[in-house]
Enzyme design. Structure first.
Site, mmCIF file in Angstrom:
data_model
loop_
_atom_site.group_PDB
_atom_site.id
_atom_site.type_symbol
_atom_site.label_atom_id
_atom_site.label_comp_id
_atom_site.label_asym_id
_atom_site.label_seq_id
_atom_site.Cartn_x
_atom_site.Cartn_y
_atom_site.Cartn_z
ATOM 1 N N ARG A 22 -29.981 44.282 86.312
ATOM 2 C CA ARG A 22 -29.353 43.586 87.452
ATOM 3 C C ARG A 22 -28.912 42.182 87.088
ATOM 4 O O ARG A 22 -27.798 41.764 87.416
ATOM 5 C CB ARG A 22 -30.301 43.515 88.651
ATOM 6 N N ASN A 40 -31.211 47.267 93.060
ATOM 7 C CA ASN A 40 -31.915 48.472 92.646
ATOM 8 C C ASN A 40 -31.958 49.434 93.822
ATOM 9 O O ASN A 40 -32.016 49.010 94.979
ATOM 10 C CB ASN A 40 -33.353 48.153 92.225
#
Length: 95
Positions: A22, A40
Site C-alpha cells: 500500500r 487492504n
C-alpha cells in the site's frame, strides 16, 4: 491537446498485504500525479481507485503487477469506474 481523465478500479492479488504494498503503491501513484486511494481488503487483496490520464493509469497498473520487492503479485484486475476527481492519493481503512 486535451487529456481525458479516467478512473480505474484495480485489485492486486497474491502476497500483497504485510509487504509494504500500500505504501509503495501510494508513493508510485503520487509520483505519477494520480489521485485516488488504496486500501487492504479483508479477503487479502489490495484495492486501488485511481484517476488521471490513461497513460499514467497504465503505468500504475504495470507497477502493480510487480509491486515492491517483498510482494508476490499473482494478478491485477482492472475495471473502468465512474469518473471521480481527487486532490491527492490517500490510504483508506481496510474494507
Amino acid at each position: 491537446m486535451t487529456t481525458t481523465t479516467e478512473t480505474w478500479q484495480l485489485f492486486a492479488h497474491g502476497r500483497v498485504q504485510g509487504v509494504g504494498y500500500r505504501a509503495a503503491c501510494a508513493d508510485r501513484a503520487t509520483s505519477l500525479g494520480l489521485g485516488g486511494w488504496v486500501r487492504n481488503r479483508v479477503d487479502g487483496r489490495v484495492e486501488v481507485l485511481a484517476s488521471g490520464p490513461r497513460e499514467r493509469l497504465e503505468a500504475l497498473r504495470v507497477w502493480m503487477e510487480a509491486g515492491p520487492p517483498a510482494a508476490q503479485v499473482s494478478k491485477v484486475e482492472v475495471a473502468q469506474a465512474a469518473p471521480q476527481l481527487f486532490d491527492r492519493f490517500d490510504w483508506l481503512p481496510t474494507a
